[in-house]
Write a protein that holds these residues in place. Structure first.
Motif, PDB file in Angstrom:
ATOM      1  N   LEU A   1     -49.559  -9.729  11.416  1.00 16.91           N
ATOM      2  CA  LEU A   1     -48.901  -9.894  12.706  1.00 16.91           C
ATOM      3  C   LEU A   1     -48.082  -8.646  13.006  1.00 16.91           C
ATOM      4  CD1 LEU A   1     -47.710 -11.369  15.176  1.00 16.91           C
ATOM      5  CD2 LEU A   1     -46.150 -12.561  13.626  1.00 16.91           C
ATOM      6  N   ALA A   2     -48.265  -8.087  14.196  1.00 13.51           N
ATOM      7  CA  ALA A   2     -47.520  -6.900  14.614  1.00 13.51           C
ATOM      8  C   ALA A   2     -46.747  -7.179  15.887  1.00 13.51           C
ATOM      9  CB  ALA A   2     -48.488  -5.739  14.833  1.00 13.51           C
ATOM     10  N   LEU A   3     -45.507  -6.646  15.950  1.00 14.93           N
ATOM     11  CA  LEU A   3     -44.682  -6.705  17.157  1.00 14.93           C
ATOM     12  C   LEU A   3     -44.366  -5.266  17.586  1.00 14.93           C
ATOM     13  CD1 LEU A   3     -42.091  -9.516  16.250  1.00 14.93           C
ATOM     14  CD2 LEU A   3     -44.184  -9.724  17.613  1.00 14.93           C
ATOM     15  N   HIS A   4     -44.683  -4.987  18.820  1.00 14.65           N
ATOM     16  CA  HIS A   4     -44.471  -3.649  19.364  1.00 14.65           C
ATOM     17  C   HIS A   4     -43.853  -3.808  20.751  1.00 14.65           C
ATOM     18  CE1 HIS A   4     -44.822   0.551  19.932  1.00 14.65           C
ATOM     19  NE2 HIS A   4     -45.969   0.579  20.609  1.00 14.65           N
ATOM     20  N   LEU A   5     -43.497  -2.708  21.377  1.00 17.50           N
ATOM     21  CA  LEU A   5     -42.880  -2.765  22.698  1.00 17.50           C
ATOM     22  C   LEU A   5     -43.298  -1.532  23.481  1.00 17.50           C
ATOM     23  CD1 LEU A   5     -39.287  -3.794  23.546  1.00 17.50           C
ATOM     24  CD2 LEU A   5     -40.093  -1.561  24.297  1.00 17.50           C
ATOM     25  N   GLY A   6     -43.581  -1.723  24.771  1.00 12.91           N
ATOM     26  CA  GLY A   6     -43.954  -0.569  25.581  1.00 12.91           C
ATOM     27  C   GLY A   6     -44.327  -0.961  26.990  1.00 12.91           C
ATOM     28  N   ASP A   7     -44.723   0.039  27.775  1.00 11.61           N
ATOM     29  CA  ASP A   7     -45.146  -0.181  29.160  1.00 11.61           C
ATOM     30  C   ASP A   7     -46.638  -0.520  29.177  1.00 11.61           C
ATOM     31  OD1 ASP A   7     -42.638   0.335  30.243  1.00 11.61           O
ATOM     32  OD2 ASP A   7     -43.007   2.509  30.223  1.00 11.61           O
ATOM     33  N   LEU A   8     -46.990  -1.518  29.966  1.00 14.05           N
ATOM     34  CA  LEU A   8     -48.363  -2.008  30.014  1.00 14.05           C
ATOM     35  C   LEU A   8     -48.875  -2.023  31.441  1.00 14.05           C
ATOM     36  CD1 LEU A   8     -47.866  -5.121  27.697  1.00 14.05           C
ATOM     37  CD2 LEU A   8     -48.797  -2.905  27.027  1.00 14.05           C
ATOM     38  N   SER A   9     -50.152  -1.800  31.603  1.00 16.74           N
ATOM     39  CA  SER A   9     -50.828  -2.056  32.879  1.00 16.74           C
ATOM     40  C   SER A   9     -51.360  -3.480  32.805  1.00 16.74           C
ATOM     41  CB  SER A   9     -51.974  -1.062  33.094  1.00 16.74           C
ATOM     42  OG  SER A   9     -51.480   0.235  33.269  1.00 16.74           O
ATOM     43  N   TYR A  10     -50.837  -4.326  33.672  1.00 17.25           N
ATOM     44  CA  TYR A  10     -51.083  -5.770  33.605  1.00 17.25           C
ATOM     45  C   TYR A  10     -51.836  -6.184  34.866  1.00 17.25           C
ATOM     46  CZ  TYR A  10     -49.723 -10.743  33.227  1.00 17.25           C
ATOM     47  OH  TYR A  10     -49.709 -12.106  33.133  1.00 17.25           O
ATOM     48  N   GLY A  11     -53.138  -6.459  34.728  1.00 15.26           N
ATOM     49  CA  GLY A  11     -53.895  -6.794  35.931  1.00 15.26           C
ATOM     50  C   GLY A  11     -55.361  -7.016  35.655  1.00 15.26           C
ATOM     51  N   ASN A  12     -56.176  -6.937  36.728  1.00 16.39           N
ATOM     52  CA  ASN A  12     -57.599  -7.242  36.679  1.00 16.39           C
ATOM     53  C   ASN A  12     -58.424  -6.026  36.302  1.00 16.39           C
ATOM     54  OD1 ASN A  12     -57.991 -10.058  37.397  1.00 16.39           O
ATOM     55  ND2 ASN A  12     -57.101  -9.525  39.383  1.00 16.39           N
ATOM     56  N   ILE A  13     -59.269  -6.187  35.302  1.00 17.69           N
ATOM     57  CA  ILE A  13     -60.241  -5.165  34.949  1.00 17.69           C
ATOM     58  C   ILE A  13     -61.590  -5.843  34.764  1.00 17.69           C
ATOM     59  CG2 ILE A  13     -58.533  -3.699  33.806  1.00 17.69           C
ATOM     60  CD1 ILE A  13     -59.657  -4.703  31.125  1.00 17.69           C
ATOM     61  N   GLY A  14     -62.664  -5.062  34.775  1.00 23.66           N
ATOM     62  CA  GLY A  14     -63.982  -5.615  34.525  1.00 23.66           C
ATOM     63  C   GLY A  14     -64.988  -5.150  35.546  1.00 23.66           C
ATOM     64  N   SER A  15     -66.066  -5.924  35.679  1.00 21.54           N
ATOM     65  CA  SER A  15     -67.091  -5.610  36.667  1.00 21.54           C
ATOM     66  C   SER A  15     -66.704  -6.229  37.998  1.00 21.54           C
ATOM     67  CB  SER A  15     -68.455  -6.141  36.211  1.00 21.54           C
ATOM     68  OG  SER A  15     -68.472  -7.557  36.277  1.00 21.54           O
ATOM     69  N   SER A  16     -67.501  -5.966  39.002  1.00 20.30           N
ATOM     70  CA  SER A  16     -67.151  -6.464  40.338  1.00 20.30           C
ATOM     71  C   SER A  16     -67.219  -7.974  40.422  1.00 20.30           C
ATOM     72  CB  SER A  16     -68.079  -5.839  41.386  1.00 20.30           C
ATOM     73  OG  SER A  16     -69.435  -6.142  41.085  1.00 20.30           O
ATOM     74  N   THR A  17     -68.021  -8.620  39.567  1.00 19.83           N
ATOM     75  CA  THR A  17     -68.187 -10.075  39.646  1.00 19.83           C
ATOM     76  C   THR A  17     -67.683 -10.817  38.411  1.00 19.83           C
ATOM     77  OG1 THR A  17     -70.450  -9.876  38.790  1.00 19.83           O
ATOM     78  CG2 THR A  17     -70.167  -9.918  41.200  1.00 19.83           C
ATOM     79  N   ARG A  18     -67.235 -10.083  37.391  1.00 23.32           N
ATOM     80  CA  ARG A  18     -66.699 -10.743  36.193  1.00 23.32           C
ATOM     81  C   ARG A  18     -65.450  -9.993  35.755  1.00 23.32           C
ATOM     82  NH1 ARG A  18     -64.241 -12.741  32.798  1.00 23.32           N
ATOM     83  NH2 ARG A  18     -64.954 -13.897  30.963  1.00 23.32           N
ATOM     84  N   LEU A  19     -64.294 -10.614  36.000  1.00 21.05           N
ATOM     85  CA  LEU A  19     -63.006  -9.959  35.783  1.00 21.05           C
ATOM     86  C   LEU A  19     -62.233 -10.597  34.632  1.00 21.05           C
ATOM     87  CD1 LEU A  19     -61.873  -9.580  39.505  1.00 21.05           C
ATOM     88  CD2 LEU A  19     -62.854  -7.815  38.043  1.00 21.05           C
ATOM     89  N   ASP A  20     -61.322  -9.816  34.098  1.00 21.13           N
ATOM     90  CA  ASP A  20     -60.414 -10.303  33.074  1.00 21.13           C
ATOM     91  C   ASP A  20     -59.016  -9.837  33.442  1.00 21.13           C
ATOM     92  OD1 ASP A  20     -59.356 -11.408  30.817  1.00 21.13           O
ATOM     93  OD2 ASP A  20     -60.031  -9.813  29.458  1.00 21.13           O
ATOM     94  N   PHE A  21     -58.063 -10.773  33.457  1.00 19.57           N
ATOM     95  CA  PHE A  21     -56.668 -10.428  33.739  1.00 19.57           C
ATOM     96  C   PHE A  21     -55.989 -10.221  32.393  1.00 19.57           C
ATOM     97  CE2 PHE A  21     -52.589 -10.183  35.513  1.00 19.57           C
ATOM     98  CZ  PHE A  21     -52.681 -10.147  36.890  1.00 19.57           C
TER      99      PHE A  21
END
Length: 575
Positions: free
Chosen positions: A488-508
């Protein structure tokens, strides 16, 4: 030609009496569309059924064969529906009828059983029906068989062909209860509010409803259905969740719900008199409360799913046909309104289950396009199971999934209990975040965040997860199985939080260097032999509470990084 008795009806609108003409219904069993006229008061006196002898010889033809031929036909007149012939079973050619599984329910006629009519290569699905055990208002048609006008090829009266117009003779009507549904009920923002409004409206109209329930099956990993219970005199609708294991309880197995969910139609029980029926335990409870009548009706959503709507009254004499007729007519409207609320709850549940509450809310708020998102500072939690490949090869699939789920239950449970967000399960690993709280705005107009609270909660969650895993391994030891090893690891930092993927199959999800660094720290747990490792960025928010394990190089990361752990996990001087 059969005659259709007219029952005049008008509606008061802006102090004027206006006749309402319905449109032609789409089928013989569907009520005509409800007129959106606004009444000053609810008046249900226009709904009724009448059964009378036809007095004519009636013959029904399908694909060249005589399906029925009778001099003893009955005609049933029901408000807002075309007249229907009911024919004695002895006068029907039963060899052409094949029983189907289809059932419908009418609260004042009962449950109808259906047949397909089959002659040669031609068939008509669910074209005939019968009320084998009708409610008392319809006892006159017990066992008689009826046919849809438009599903048979020809009808004859006294050897004269009859041309049937389903709209001919329909009564003028209004159902002011339906008008209220169209005018006001749609404004309710939840199922509970809708039922509260409906219950009060019914009783203002003299229906004397003492209790009203709606049971809606749901897609939820823990709950089988949502239930809403309205009681007269109470200010809040009781919302209940029915767990999956409850489907095996006596309370469910001995209730009227199970047969209705299985397609048996509805249930009506009159509860007045010296020996009222108590074949379901709920009836005894209702009798103690003074109920005089009970009805439970199936209520279908647009996808065919069965839900249940129940009503009880303490009105002397129970429900009238007029009352039940008007309630029966509004069920399609009520069903659609409840379906909208149910779909919203289901969407919320599915998003919470598969994305997490924090992420799901952002999707509901409109972050749905590829590239939509935000930059956030957060604690990153990354953990995985050690030796899972060898483990999967050495035990059955069922046993392996059981172990994986025990691990995830311990880890994810600890994260969620401390307000973290589980973003995804990656094979045998888990990625979660604890977003930092916004602390204000700088002079330059940039958002400032406080990381101490997020770090404190994440660290407590980690302690909890370690304790839970001790319990898991203790249970495995009792079963004679090897303990689970993990990192188990705990880290801290700035993240890009949002939708990525193909045009019809996304992952948040979250992406960025900090996520990759958390995964590298997790890998380091194998080398150092310590289950929990914490980055120097994390430690800076809670100094003096962790123990340093020295500086280490992370694969793909420039420069050495100081790594920490909990004091109780740090290796001792003697190893």
């Amino acid at each position: 030609m059969i005659t259709i008795r007219h029952f005049p009806a008008t509606v008061a609108f802006n102090d004027a009496v206006v006749p309402v003409i319905p449109k032609v219904p789409s089928s013989m069993q569907e009520a005509a569309p409800l007129a959106p006229k606004q009444p000053e008061t609810l008046d249900s006196s226009d709904y009724r059924i009448v059964i009378e002898p036809s007095g004519k010889r009636v013959k029904v033809i399908f694909n060249g064969e005589t399906i029925a031929d009778s001099n003893r036909a009955l005609v049933l007149h029901e408000t807002r529906l075309p007249a229907i012939y009911y024919l004695p079973r002895e006068d029907v050619a039963l060899r052409f009828l094949r029983a189907s599984d289809h059932r419908t329910y009418c609260p004042f006629k009962g449950t109808a059983n259906y047949w397909n009519v089959e002659v040669g290569a031609k068939s008509a699905e669910n074209a005939a029906w019968s009320y084998e055990d009708p409610i008392e208002e319809a006892l006159g048609i017990r066992g008689y068989i009826a046919f849809y006008w438009n599903k048979m090829d020809a009808w004859f009266e006294e050897d004269q062909a009859v041309e049937i117009d389903p709209g001919e003779g329909l009564t003028e009507y209004s159902n002011p209860l339906a008008a209220w549904m169209l005018r006001e009920a749609w404004e309710a923002t939840s199922s509970a509010e809708l039922l509260d409004r409906l219950g009060r409206q019914l009783n203002e109209a003299g229906f004397d409803i003492s209790r009203m329930n709606v049971i809606i099956p749901t897609l939820h990993p823990q709950m089988a259905s949502n239930a809403f219970v309205w009681r007269r005199g109470e200010t809040v609708v009781d919302e209940r969740d029915f767990p999956h294991y409850g489907l095996q309880s006596d309370a469910y197995l001995k209730s009227p719900l199970m047969p209705i969910f299985e397609g048996a139609g509805g249930i009506r029980r009159r509860l007045e008199g010296p020996n009222p029926p108590t074949d379901y335990p709920i009836l005894a409870d209702l009798i103690k409360e003074g109920a005089t009548d009970y009805v439970a009706m199936p209520m279908r959503f647009s996808n065919g799913k069965i839900n249940i709507f129940t009503l009880s009254t303490d009105r002397p004499g129970g429900f009238t046909t007029e009352h039940l007729g008007q309630i029966h007519e509004i069920l399609p409207i009520l069903s659609r309104l409840l379906e909208v609320h149910a779909m919203h709850r289901m969407s919320r549940t599915l998003l919470d289950t598969y994305l997490g509450a924090y992420t799901g809310q952002r999707v509901l708020n409109g972050l749905i396009k590829r590239g939509d998102g935000e930059d956030i500072p957060a604690v990153i939690w990354y953990c995985d199971l050690r030796g899972s490949t060898a483990l999967a090869d050495s035990i059955s699939r069922e046993d392996y999934l059981d172990l994986i789920n025990r691990f995830f239950e311990a880890m994810a449970g600890a994260v969620l209990d401390r307000g973290g967000e589980v973003l995804k399960f990656i094979g045998d690993g888990l990625l979660a975040i604890f977003p930092m709280e916004k602390a204000g705005t700088s002079k330059e107009g940039k958002d400032m965040f406080c990381g101490r609270n997020a770090c404190t909660e994440a660290l407590e969650a980690a302690r909890d997860a370690l304790a839970r895993m001790q319990d898991v391994n203790a249970a495995l030891a009792e079963e004679g199985r090897a303990p689970l090893r993990f990192g188990l690891a705990l880290h801290l930092g700035d993240l890009s939080y949002g939708n990525i993927g193909s045009s019809t199959r996304l992952d948040f999800t979250v992406i960025g260097p900090a996520t990759n660094e958390a995964a590298r720290i997790d890998s380091l747990t194998k080398e150092l032999g310590v289950a929990l490792l914490i980055s120097e960025d994390f430690e800076s928010y809670i100094p003096d509470s962790l123990v340093s394990l020295g500086h280490h190089r992370l694969r793909g990361v420039t420069g050495d990084k100081e790594i920490f752990t909990l004091p109780e996990l740090a290796p001792t001087a003697d190893g």
